[in-house]
Motif scaffolding. Structure first.
Motif, PDB file in Angstrom:
ATOM      1  N   ALA A  84     -24.239 -22.589  11.168  1.00  2.00           N
ATOM      2  CA  ALA A  84     -23.468 -21.469  10.629  1.00  2.00           C
ATOM      3  C   ALA A  84     -22.979 -20.549  11.740  1.00  2.00           C
ATOM      4  CB  ALA A  84     -24.320 -20.682   9.632  1.00  2.00           C
ATOM      5  N   GLU A  85     -23.858 -20.234  12.689  1.00  2.00           N
ATOM      6  CA  GLU A  85     -23.482 -19.306  13.749  1.00  2.00           C
ATOM      7  C   GLU A  85     -22.435 -19.903  14.680  1.00  2.00           C
ATOM      8  OE1 GLU A  85     -26.813 -16.128  14.610  1.00  2.00           O
ATOM      9  OE2 GLU A  85     -27.578 -18.116  15.084  1.00  2.00           O
ATOM     10  N   HIS A  86     -22.543 -21.177  14.975  1.00  2.00           N
ATOM     11  CA  HIS A  86     -21.523 -21.813  15.805  1.00  2.00           C
ATOM     12  C   HIS A  86     -20.190 -21.867  15.069  1.00  2.00           C
ATOM     13  CE1 HIS A  86     -24.876 -23.938  18.317  1.00  2.00           C
ATOM     14  NE2 HIS A  86     -24.691 -22.692  18.673  1.00  2.00           N
ATOM     15  N   PHE A  87     -20.237 -22.082  13.760  1.00  2.00           N
ATOM     16  CA  PHE A  87     -19.019 -22.064  12.943  1.00  2.00           C
ATOM     17  C   PHE A  87     -18.346 -20.695  13.026  1.00  2.00           C
ATOM     18  CE2 PHE A  87     -16.777 -21.391   8.906  1.00  2.00           C
ATOM     19  CZ  PHE A  87     -16.031 -22.560   8.791  1.00  2.00           C
ATOM     20  N   ALA A  88     -19.188 -19.648  13.114  1.00  2.00           N
ATOM     21  CA  ALA A  88     -18.673 -18.275  13.172  1.00  2.00           C
ATOM     22  C   ALA A  88     -18.293 -17.845  14.582  1.00  2.00           C
ATOM     23  CB  ALA A  88     -19.708 -17.311  12.588  1.00  2.00           C
ATOM     24  N   GLY A  89     -18.507 -18.723  15.587  1.00  2.00           N
ATOM     25  CA  GLY A  89     -18.074 -18.417  16.943  1.00  2.00           C
ATOM     26  C   GLY A  89     -19.137 -17.935  17.896  1.00  2.00           C
ATOM     27  N   LYS A  90     -20.401 -18.165  17.597  1.00  2.00           N
ATOM     28  CA  LYS A  90     -21.486 -17.735  18.477  1.00  2.00           C
ATOM     29  C   LYS A  90     -21.347 -18.372  19.863  1.00  2.00           C
ATOM     30  CE  LYS A  90     -26.535 -18.241  18.938  1.00  2.00           C
ATOM     31  NZ  LYS A  90     -27.742 -18.817  18.292  1.00  2.00           N
ATOM     32  N   PRO A  91     -21.542 -17.601  20.937  1.00  2.00           N
ATOM     33  CA  PRO A  91     -21.510 -18.169  22.286  1.00  2.00           C
ATOM     34  C   PRO A  91     -22.581 -19.248  22.424  1.00  2.00           C
ATOM     35  CG  PRO A  91     -21.530 -15.767  22.363  1.00  2.00           C
ATOM     36  CD  PRO A  91     -21.796 -16.148  20.951  1.00  2.00           C
ATOM     37  N   GLN A  92     -22.278 -20.273  23.194  1.00  2.00           N
ATOM     38  CA  GLN A  92     -23.233 -21.358  23.378  1.00  2.00           C
ATOM     39  C   GLN A  92     -23.751 -21.383  24.812  1.00  2.00           C
ATOM     40  OE1 GLN A  92     -22.515 -25.100  21.409  1.00  2.00           O
ATOM     41  NE2 GLN A  92     -20.787 -24.267  20.274  1.00  2.00           N
ATOM     42  N   LEU A  93     -24.966 -21.843  24.942  1.00  2.00           N
ATOM     43  CA  LEU A  93     -25.621 -21.890  26.247  1.00  2.00           C
ATOM     44  C   LEU A  93     -25.765 -23.335  26.687  1.00  2.00           C
ATOM     45  CD1 LEU A  93     -27.180 -20.538  28.585  1.00  2.00           C
ATOM     46  CD2 LEU A  93     -29.247 -20.691  27.180  1.00  2.00           C
ATOM     47  N   ASP A  94     -25.182 -23.650  27.827  1.00  2.00           N
ATOM     48  CA  ASP A  94     -25.266 -25.000  28.364  1.00  2.00           C
ATOM     49  C   ASP A  94     -26.470 -25.092  29.295  1.00  2.00           C
ATOM     50  OD1 ASP A  94     -24.786 -27.590  29.104  1.00  2.00           O
ATOM     51  OD2 ASP A  94     -23.164 -27.122  30.519  1.00  2.00           O
ATOM     52  N   MET A  95     -27.636 -25.329  28.692  1.00  2.00           N
ATOM     53  CA  MET A  95     -28.877 -25.392  29.456  1.00  2.00           C
ATOM     54  C   MET A  95     -29.806 -26.396  28.807  1.00  2.00           C
ATOM     55  SD  MET A  95     -31.460 -22.289  30.542  1.00  2.00           S
ATOM     56  CE  MET A  95     -32.263 -22.119  28.952  1.00  2.00           C
ATOM     57  N   ASP A  96     -30.572 -27.099  29.611  1.00  2.00           N
ATOM     58  CA  ASP A  96     -31.532 -28.075  29.104  1.00  2.00           C
ATOM     59  C   ASP A  96     -32.796 -27.334  28.655  1.00  2.00           C
ATOM     60  OD1 ASP A  96     -33.264 -30.132  28.566  1.00  2.00           O
ATOM     61  OD2 ASP A  96     -32.926 -31.225  30.434  1.00  2.00           O
ATOM     62  N   ARG A  97     -32.817 -26.973  27.376  1.00  2.00           N
ATOM     63  CA  ARG A  97     -33.966 -26.209  26.866  1.00  2.00           C
ATOM     64  C   ARG A  97     -35.254 -27.030  26.902  1.00  2.00           C
ATOM     65  NH1 ARG A  97     -33.298 -21.375  24.629  1.00  2.00           N
ATOM     66  NH2 ARG A  97     -31.197 -20.620  24.169  1.00  2.00           N
ATOM     67  N   GLY A  98     -35.115 -28.340  26.733  1.00  2.00           N
ATOM     68  CA  GLY A  98     -36.291 -29.189  26.813  1.00  2.00           C
ATOM     69  C   GLY A  98     -36.959 -29.079  28.171  1.00  2.00           C
ATOM     70  N   ARG A  99     -36.140 -29.054  29.204  1.00  2.00           N
ATOM     71  CA  ARG A  99     -36.661 -28.904  30.564  1.00  2.00           C
ATOM     72  C   ARG A  99     -37.325 -27.534  30.734  1.00  2.00           C
ATOM     73  NH1 ARG A  99     -39.004 -30.942  35.037  1.00  2.00           N
ATOM     74  NH2 ARG A  99     -38.262 -29.952  36.958  1.00  2.00           N
ATOM     75  N   MET A 100     -36.707 -26.500  30.181  1.00  2.00           N
ATOM     76  CA  MET A 100     -37.279 -25.157  30.287  1.00  2.00           C
ATOM     77  C   MET A 100     -38.634 -25.086  29.592  1.00  2.00           C
ATOM     78  SD  MET A 100     -35.665 -21.520  29.059  1.00  2.00           S
ATOM     79  CE  MET A 100     -36.672 -20.017  29.059  1.00  2.00           C
ATOM     80  N   TYR A 101     -38.729 -25.665  28.382  1.00  2.00           N
ATOM     81  CA  TYR A 101     -39.998 -25.659  27.655  1.00  2.00           C
ATOM     82  C   TYR A 101     -41.072 -26.448  28.417  1.00  2.00           C
ATOM     83  CZ  TYR A 101     -37.170 -23.939  23.764  1.00  2.00           C
ATOM     84  OH  TYR A 101     -36.325 -23.213  22.976  1.00  2.00           O
ATOM     85  N   GLN A 102     -40.650 -27.532  29.064  1.00  2.00           N
ATOM     86  CA  GLN A 102     -41.591 -28.345  29.845  1.00  2.00           C
ATOM     87  C   GLN A 102     -42.157 -27.543  31.004  1.00  2.00           C
ATOM     88  OE1 GLN A 102     -39.778 -31.452  32.175  1.00  2.00           O
ATOM     89  NE2 GLN A 102     -41.619 -32.715  32.167  1.00  2.00           N
TER      90      GLN A 102
END
Length: 342
Positions: A84-102
């Protein structure tokens, strides 16, 4: 007049591609709009689905999510925030969240980390904090018309949205972000928002009071920390605080009083996540429906007989068999419910 009415009905059916529709539909123009759309309201019990169930599917847009839902035969949903938020135009983050959580996990456990890993984690954390500020700014001024547009798109396909779960209700989110989440939920047609129970009395009080202000109910979800009195403080704090009960997690926690809990709190249960888990003694596994310890048929029958209005939300968490996918498995869960309620 009768011949003219029959002609108009047949013309409408033909234009809609329904000239070969079943006999019960012929002569029923009020049903034309709903023909071919999903209907998971079964004998008075609304079977829904949280769109988290489709997380393994290749595309996660609002449009793709809608197709997954309708292909599974579901007509009411708890909608996760991202589509829903991406449909409404929410900024996106190009980051490997899996790597960050690791990396964050290694740091939290005190494991040895190289200098490069430490620097990488710090850079990711800084990037994440900057992104959070960017999102907060976007939420403060986003037009709710995009959420209303999404609601209309889903409604046209036969799908209603009863709950919304964006990542906007945490202790670090501002009151403005919480207000945004509640306003967006209302624009989507939802009766409540959902979030993980914060285990913080100040936070549940805060959210309950903001719920009163914005006329939106808060459903608190739990995992294996759920107990019979898990929600008592929150629901005593505000009439806008309620339960997003998870029946599967409740069983996995080792509790044996699920039925009494529902009987006691049914008026404060906003929605119930439904999955088949084993008891604590049996290993707590997430299993295909009908093979675990959650009494799903009994729960659904109780909802039907007592005319409980909260939806039973399918949450797909068991391992998807080889050759299948999330849409097919959600449909299997729906068919299980249909058999239980027939």
């Amino acid at each position: 007049m009768k011949n003219r009415r029959e002609f108009l009905i047949k013309s409408a059916l033909g234009a809609a591609g329904l000239i070969t529709a079943p006999s019960w539909l012929q002569g029923a123009p009020a049903l034309i709009k709903s023909y071919g759309k999903p209907n998971s309201l079964i004998n008075g019990v609304q079977i829904g689905c949280i769109t988290y169930s489709f997380r393994s599917m290749p595309e996660q847009s609002a449009e793709a999510t809608l197709k997954y839902v309708t292909d599974a035969g579901i007509s009411a949903i708890e909608l996760m925030g991202d589509p829903a938020e991406h449909f409404a135009g929410k900024p996106q983050l190009d980051m490997d969240r899996g790597r960050m959580y690791q990396l964050a996990g290694k740091a939290r456990k005190g494991e040895n980390m190289t200098a490069e890993e430490k620097a990488e984690l710090e850079e990711m954390r800084a990037e994440s904090e900057a992104y959070a500020k960017e999102v907060a700014e976007w939420r403060a001024k986003v037009d709710m018309k995009k959420f209303e547009e999404l609601r209309k798109m889903y409604k046209a396909a036969g799908v209603s949205i009863y709950a919304f779960k964006p990542n906007a209700f945490g202790k670090n989110n501002t009151d403005a972000e919480v207000a945004y989440g509640m306003k967006a939920a209302k624009a989507l047609g939802a009766t409540h928002i959902t979030l993980e129970h914060p285990s913080d009395e100040a936070q549940t009080l805060r959210l309950g009071k903001l719920g009163e202000k914005y006329k939106m109910t808060v459903g608190y979800h739990g995992h294996t920390q759920e107990t019979f009195d898990f929600w008592d403080t929150a629901i005593a704090q505000s009439p806008r605080n309620g339960l997003n009960l998870d029946a599967g997690h409740y069983i996995a926690a080792g509790n044996t009083d699920l039925i009494p809990l529902i009987e006691k709190q049914h008026q404060r249960i906003m929605s119930m996540h439904t999955k088949d888990r084993q008891t604590k003694a049996n290993g707590q596994g997430n299993l295909p429906w009908g093979t675990g310890d959650t009494p799903i048929p009994q729960l659904l029958t109780m909802m039907k007989e007592n005319k409980y209005k909260f939806p039973a939300t399918i949450e797909l968490e068991y391992k998807i068999p080889e050759g299948s996918d999330a849409v097919k498995e959600v449909r299997k869960c729906l068919e299980f419910c249909e058999r239980a309620l027939s």
